[in-house]
Scaffold this active site. Structure first.
Site, short mmCIF file in Angstrom:
data_model
loop_
_atom_site.label_atom_id
_atom_site.label_comp_id
_atom_site.label_asym_id
_atom_site.label_seq_id
_atom_site.Cartn_x
_atom_site.Cartn_y
_atom_site.Cartn_z
N ASP A 127 3.74 -15.11 -14.95
CA ASP A 127 3.37 -15.65 -16.28
C ASP A 127 2.65 -14.61 -17.11
O ASP A 127 2.78 -14.57 -18.33
CB ASP A 127 2.39 -16.83 -16.16
CG ASP A 127 2.87 -17.93 -15.26
OD1 ASP A 127 4.09 -18.08 -15.12
OD2 ASP A 127 2.00 -18.64 -14.70
N HIS A 165 0.57 -17.86 -12.64
CA HIS A 165 1.42 -17.15 -11.67
C HIS A 165 1.44 -15.68 -12.12
O HIS A 165 1.36 -15.41 -13.32
CB HIS A 165 2.87 -17.62 -11.70
CG HIS A 165 3.10 -19.08 -11.46
ND1 HIS A 165 2.95 -20.03 -12.43
CD2 HIS A 165 3.50 -19.74 -10.36
CE1 HIS A 165 3.24 -21.22 -11.93
NE2 HIS A 165 3.58 -21.08 -10.67
C1 XUL Z 1 6.01 -26.91 -9.86
C2 XUL Z 1 4.55 -26.72 -9.90
C3 XUL Z 1 4.06 -25.33 -9.95
C4 XUL Z 1 2.82 -25.09 -9.17
C5 XUL Z 1 2.40 -23.64 -9.10
O1 XUL Z 1 6.42 -28.22 -9.78
O2 XUL Z 1 3.81 -27.68 -9.93
O3 XUL Z 1 3.89 -24.98 -11.27
O4 XUL Z 1 1.75 -25.82 -9.67
O5 XUL Z 1 3.40 -22.81 -8.66
#
Ligand code: XUL
Ligand code: CO
Length: 442
Positions: free
Chosen positions: A109, A106
């Site tokens: 992150d 993300h």
């Molecule tokens: C949350 C989840 C996230 C997504 C990306 O449950 O799985 O980490 O994979 O935003």
């Protein structure tokens, strides 16, 4: 040879994790994952396309609703940008040592938001230049990235589905930057996970409007991505709930229906997470099969839940029964294409040794490698395929074939039914379960 990228080694005392085979007693070795071993014409590495998740591996610190951080990151720096760069060094050292050819992240992150939208953009572009340099130095590739439009308080009422237009536009700023960075880094897919795209109560929610806004937002993102040269797959990651009570991307079937309703099915596929499927009351294999049948199987977030706890525990996958059933669907589908198996999984908050991150990934990679081998043997022997083909054989000829081809109407079907002889045929579930076990137990 140094397996770390920067000047400093963070995972000291741990070298490249090698395949040593099932007889090995070395916990820091693969027992089943042999990257270059060929199975059904492709190497294990090509079949499994493993990715490390940045957030669980390098950001999470063990905080839970009842307790504070338990994990000390050796790369932690007080200055946020210095911290981001040191974290990137540690991350690429880890990818290289564990041997996951891909990673996922993300925006939040990898890069600090700073105190304004301008600092968010400037920081993200600087850090992503650093990620690109590290990708080039190591050969590790970006499986997908995504925008974190759920943690910041501004997203408490949603991102693309927020009732306030200003928040929707602020989420667009993040998604636009994430797509720019994706193209810079050669990302193979781009993910949307709608953690806050849903609602807590209908009393304050116009659901029809929110779903339309979500579709409008995704369409704009698709158009922007294509305009800047993004050629990969857009992925929606279904999850039924948590953090919102009702998430719009409940499961694979709901998500595929949504994509088709709004004309997005040619650019979008699903990213199926095992623990999200089980949270929706399905098995992992069920949601994979739903996607496969619609040509919508994009990628996988590989983890497992806990059969006693209802929530998303995001454990590393160790259940070889489940990985075998998943690999059966994936192999029958013809593989993951541009997708992969991303370990959206975290070690437990009391697994606080640095080596625990390695052990967790080793377990996950070995479990999928084992599942791949077993599933491939089952497919090679055609034992399930032959059984299933025989079970539906009455649709392969005569009146049954006419029905399947749409050459009958209800009256002719009913007329056939009037004279039909029905012979009871067992579904043989226990026979098939025993057969599966005989493959699993070798
Ligand atoms: C949350 C989840 C996230 C997504 C990306 O449950 O799985 O980490 O994979 O935003
Ligand atoms: Co996920």
């Amino acid at each position: 040879m140094n397996y770390f990228v920067g000047d400093q080694e963070y995972f000291k005392g741990i070298g490249k994790i090698e395949f040593e085979g099932k007889g090995s007693k070395n916990p820091l070795s693969f027992k089943y994952y042999d990257a270059k071993k060929k199975i059904a014409g492709k190497t294990m590495e090509e079949h499994l396309r493993f990715a490390t998740a940045y957030w669980h591996s390098f950001c999470a610190d063990g905080t839970d609703p009842f307790g504070s951080a338990t994990m000390v990151h050796p790369y932690h720096k007080a200055d946020p940008m210095a911290n981001a760069m040191a974290k990137a060094d540690a991350a690429f050292e880890f990818f290289t040592k564990i041997g996951t050819p891909f990673y996922c992240f993300h925006d939040a992150d990898v890069s600090p938001e700073g105190d304004s939208a301008a600092s968010y953009e400037a920081n993200f572009h600087k850090v992503s230049d650093g990620l690109l340099a590290r990708q080039k130095a190591t050969g590790v590739k970006l499986l997908w990235n995504t925008a974190n439009v759920f943690t910041h308080p501004r997203y408490m009422n949603g991102a693309a589905t927020n009732p306030d237009f200003a928040v929707v536009a602020r989420a667009a700023l993040q998604v636009k930057n994430c797509l720019d960075v994706n193209v810079k880094l050669g990302g193979q897919n781009y993910v949307f996970w709608g953690g806050r795209e849903g609602y807590m109560t209908l009393l304050n929610t116009d659901m029809k409007r929110e779903r339309e806004h979500l579709a409008r937002f995704l369409t704009m993102a698709r158009d922007y991505g294509r305009s800047i040269g993004f050629k990969g797959t857009f992925l929606i990651e279904p999850k039924p709930m948590e953090p919102t009570k009702h998430q719009y991307d409940f499961d694979a079937a709901t998500t595929i229906g949504f994509l088709k309703e709004f004309g997005l099915q040619d650019d979008f596929k699903c990213n199926i997470e095992a623990n999200h499927a089980t949270l929706a009351g399905h098995t992992f294999a069920h949601d994979l099969q739903v996607c496969s049948d619609s040509g919508m199987l994009g990628s996988v977030d590989a983890n497992q839940g806990d059969s006693q706890n209802g929530w998303d525990t995001d454990e590393f996958p160790t259940n070889v029964y489940e990985t075998t059933l998943a690999m059966l669907v994936i192999l029958r589908h013809g593989g993951l294409g541009s997708g992969g198996l991303n370990f959206d999984a975290k070690r437990r908050r009391n697994s606080t040794d640095l080596e625990d991150l390695f052990l967790a990934h080793i377990g996950g990679m070995d479990s999928f490698a084992y599942g791949l081998e077993v599933a491939s043997r089952i497919l090679e022997d055609k034992v399930l395929a032959n059984f299933v083909a025989e079970r539906y054989a009455s649709f392969d000829s005569g009146e049954g074939k006419k029905f399947a081809q749409g050459a009958m109407d209800l009256s002719s079907l009913a007329a056939y039914g009037k004279g039909a002889t029905i012979i009871q045929k067992s579904g043989k579930q226990e026979y098939l379960q025993n057969l599966l076990n005989s493959y699993l137990l070798g």
